[in-house]
Design a protein around this motif. Structure first.
Motif, PDB file in Angstrom:
ATOM      1  N   SER A  29      -1.559  -0.566  -8.342  1.00 42.73           N
ATOM      2  CA  SER A  29      -0.372  -1.189  -8.913  1.00 42.73           C
ATOM      3  C   SER A  29       0.818  -0.705  -8.081  1.00 42.73           C
ATOM      4  N   VAL A  30       1.943  -1.377  -8.226  1.00 39.29           N
ATOM      5  CA  VAL A  30       3.155  -0.961  -7.518  1.00 39.29           C
ATOM      6  C   VAL A  30       3.475   0.486  -7.881  1.00 39.29           C
ATOM      7  N   TYR A  31       3.406   0.803  -9.179  1.00 41.97           N
ATOM      8  CA  TYR A  31       3.733   2.156  -9.632  1.00 41.97           C
ATOM      9  C   TYR A  31       2.782   3.188  -9.039  1.00 41.97           C
ATOM     10  N   LYS A  32       1.481   2.906  -9.056  1.00 43.96           N
ATOM     11  CA  LYS A  32       0.506   3.859  -8.520  1.00 43.96           C
ATOM     12  C   LYS A  32       0.700   4.046  -7.011  1.00 43.96           C
ATOM     13  N   GLU A  33       1.031   2.973  -6.318  1.00 43.16           N
ATOM     14  CA  GLU A  33       1.230   3.050  -4.870  1.00 43.16           C
ATOM     15  C   GLU A  33       2.389   3.979  -4.521  1.00 43.16           C
ATOM     16  N   ILE A  34       3.445   3.948  -5.303  1.00 43.12           N
ATOM     17  CA  ILE A  34       4.622   4.769  -4.998  1.00 43.12           C
ATOM     18  C   ILE A  34       4.522   6.158  -5.611  1.00 43.12           C
ATOM     19  N   SER A  35       3.920   6.264  -6.793  1.00 42.59           N
ATOM     20  CA  SER A  35       3.960   7.539  -7.523  1.00 42.59           C
ATOM     21  C   SER A  35       2.929   8.558  -7.064  1.00 42.59           C
ATOM     22  N   GLU A  36       1.782   8.082  -6.576  1.00 41.39           N
ATOM     23  CA  GLU A  36       0.696   8.972  -6.161  1.00 41.39           C
ATOM     24  C   GLU A  36       0.380   9.993  -7.256  1.00 41.39           C
ATOM     25  N   PHE A  58      11.865  -3.479  -8.641  1.00 44.53           N
ATOM     26  CA  PHE A  58      10.602  -3.454  -9.367  1.00 44.53           C
ATOM     27  C   PHE A  58      10.911  -2.890 -10.750  1.00 44.53           C
ATOM     28  N   LYS A  59      11.281  -3.786 -11.666  1.00 41.82           N
ATOM     29  CA  LYS A  59      11.710  -3.367 -12.992  1.00 41.82           C
ATOM     30  C   LYS A  59      10.661  -3.758 -14.026  1.00 41.82           C
ATOM     31  N   GLY A  60      10.563  -2.945 -15.074  1.00 40.73           N
ATOM     32  CA  GLY A  60       9.679  -3.265 -16.193  1.00 40.73           C
ATOM     33  C   GLY A  60       8.257  -3.538 -15.770  1.00 40.73           C
ATOM     34  N   SER A  61       7.734  -4.679 -16.230  1.00 40.26           N
ATOM     35  CA  SER A  61       6.316  -5.000 -16.003  1.00 40.26           C
ATOM     36  C   SER A  61       5.993  -5.272 -14.537  1.00 40.26           C
ATOM     37  N   SER A  62       6.992  -5.528 -13.696  1.00 39.58           N
ATOM     38  CA  SER A  62       6.687  -5.760 -12.274  1.00 39.58           C
ATOM     39  C   SER A  62       6.132  -4.500 -11.611  1.00 39.58           C
ATOM     40  N   GLN A  63       6.336  -3.331 -12.237  1.00 38.55           N
ATOM     41  CA  GLN A  63       5.772  -2.093 -11.701  1.00 38.55           C
ATOM     42  C   GLN A  63       4.265  -2.022 -11.913  1.00 38.55           C
ATOM     43  N   ASN A  64       3.752  -2.885 -12.820  1.00 38.80           N
ATOM     44  CA  ASN A  64       2.311  -2.916 -13.087  1.00 38.80           C
ATOM     45  C   ASN A  64       1.576  -3.957 -12.246  1.00 38.80           C
ATOM     46  N   LYS A  65       2.311  -4.756 -11.483  1.00 35.81           N
ATOM     47  CA  LYS A  65       1.674  -5.759 -10.628  1.00 35.81           C
ATOM     48  C   LYS A  65       0.828  -5.069  -9.570  1.00 35.81           C
ATOM     49  N   PHE A  66      -0.272  -5.710  -9.221  1.00 36.92           N
ATOM     50  CA  PHE A  66      -1.083  -5.186  -8.137  1.00 36.92           C
ATOM     51  C   PHE A  66      -0.428  -5.514  -6.802  1.00 36.92           C
ATOM     52  N   VAL A  67      -0.557  -4.603  -5.871  1.00 40.18           N
ATOM     53  CA  VAL A  67       0.011  -4.787  -4.541  1.00 40.18           C
ATOM     54  C   VAL A  67      -0.505  -6.084  -3.926  1.00 40.18           C
ATOM     55  N   SER A  68      -1.762  -6.420  -4.205  1.00 40.14           N
ATOM     56  CA  SER A  68      -2.361  -7.638  -3.640  1.00 40.14           C
ATOM     57  C   SER A  68      -1.647  -8.902  -4.086  1.00 40.14           C
ATOM     58  N   SER A  69      -0.920  -8.861  -5.215  1.00 40.68           N
ATOM     59  CA  SER A  69      -0.247 -10.057  -5.728  1.00 40.68           C
ATOM     60  C   SER A  69       1.222 -10.159  -5.300  1.00 40.68           C
ATOM     61  N   LEU A  70       1.701  -9.187  -4.529  1.00 44.06           N
ATOM     62  CA  LEU A  70       3.106  -9.188  -4.133  1.00 44.06           C
ATOM     63  C   LEU A  70       3.389 -10.207  -3.034  1.00 44.06           C
ATOM     64  N   SER A  71       4.590 -10.756  -3.066  1.00 40.81           N
ATOM     65  CA  SER A  71       5.040 -11.635  -1.981  1.00 40.81           C
ATOM     66  C   SER A  71       5.307 -10.773  -0.745  1.00 40.81           C
ATOM     67  N   GLY A  72       5.532 -11.417   0.377  1.00 37.61           N
ATOM     68  CA  GLY A  72       5.835 -10.676   1.600  1.00 37.61           C
ATOM     69  C   GLY A  72       7.091  -9.829   1.460  1.00 37.61           C
ATOM     70  N   GLY A  73       8.124 -10.385   0.838  1.00 36.46           N
ATOM     71  CA  GLY A  73       9.359  -9.636   0.626  1.00 36.46           C
ATOM     72  C   GLY A  73       9.163  -8.444  -0.296  1.00 36.46           C
ATOM     73  N   GLU A  74       8.382  -8.628  -1.358  1.00 34.36           N
ATOM     74  CA  GLU A  74       8.098  -7.522  -2.271  1.00 34.36           C
ATOM     75  C   GLU A  74       7.303  -6.424  -1.572  1.00 34.36           C
ATOM     76  N   ASN A  76       7.434  -5.729   1.595  1.00 34.19           N
ATOM     77  CA  ASN A  76       8.384  -5.035   2.469  1.00 34.19           C
ATOM     78  C   ASN A  76       9.240  -4.050   1.681  1.00 34.19           C
ATOM     79  N   CYS A  77       9.696  -4.449   0.492  1.00 35.40           N
ATOM     80  CA  CYS A  77      10.502  -3.551  -0.355  1.00 35.40           C
ATOM     81  C   CYS A  77       9.687  -2.325  -0.757  1.00 35.40           C
ATOM     82  N   LEU A  78       8.428  -2.537  -1.121  1.00 34.02           N
ATOM     83  CA  LEU A  78       7.577  -1.419  -1.517  1.00 34.02           C
ATOM     84  C   LEU A  78       7.343  -0.474  -0.340  1.00 34.02           C
ATOM     85  N   GLN A  79       7.110  -1.041   0.836  1.00 35.14           N
ATOM     86  CA  GLN A  79       6.904  -0.208   2.026  1.00 35.14           C
ATOM     87  C   GLN A  79       8.161   0.600   2.337  1.00 35.14           C
TER      88      GLN A  79
END
Length: 142
Positions: A29-36, A58-74, A76-79
């Motif tokens: 998930s976005v949260y797991k990817e950043i939080s380790e 990445f607010k609220g439930s968007s932090q639970n999205k899987f990295v595989s479902s992110l757009s290219g811009g999202e 890039n923001c996560l990276q």
């Protein structure tokens, strides 16, 4: 076009590759990817992971999205969020050196906040041959 660079022991260089798809784990998930697995991290102060992610939109439930479902811009923001979380000191040193420099410098950047602090004047290339010239926020004059 030749030479050698020696990087000091205290230098922390950070960069984000333009093509960074292989640097993210699609199964996280976005949260797991950043939080380790941590709720907080420290860069000059204690930072809450969820709040940190919110600053990258990445607010609220968007932090639970899987990295595989992110757009290219999202992606890039996560990276970018991952890179900045690791910390670096090269840009800060560059800002200090430019701030102390009494001569002229040509700075090319997409970072308007950085340009506003460093530049006395800005030429913004708006496209189709249009260039907008205006004062920067540094306060010095030509």
């Amino acid at each position: 076009d030749a030479g050698e660079v020696t990087i000091g022991k205290t230098v922390k260089i950070a960069h984000v590759a333009q093509i960074c798809s292989d640097q993210l784990d699609n199964n996280n998930s976005v949260y797991k990817e950043i939080s380790e697995g941590m709720d907080y991290f420290e860069i000059n102060r204690k930072v809450n992971m969820r709040g940190y992610l919110a600053t990258f939109n990445f607010k609220g439930s968007s932090q639970n999205k899987f990295v595989s479902s992110l757009s290219g811009g999202e992606r890039n923001c996560l990276q970018l969020a991952k890179m900045l979380k690791r910390g670096s000191n090269v840009l800060r040193s560059l800002e200090e050196a430019l701030g102390d420099y009494l001569g002229s410098a040509v700075i090319i950047s997409h970072d308007r906040w950085f340009l506003d602090r460093m530049c006395t004047h800005i030429m913004a290339f708006e496209g189709e041959g249009y260039v907008h010239f205006h004062d920067g926020n540094r306060g010095n004059t030509l």
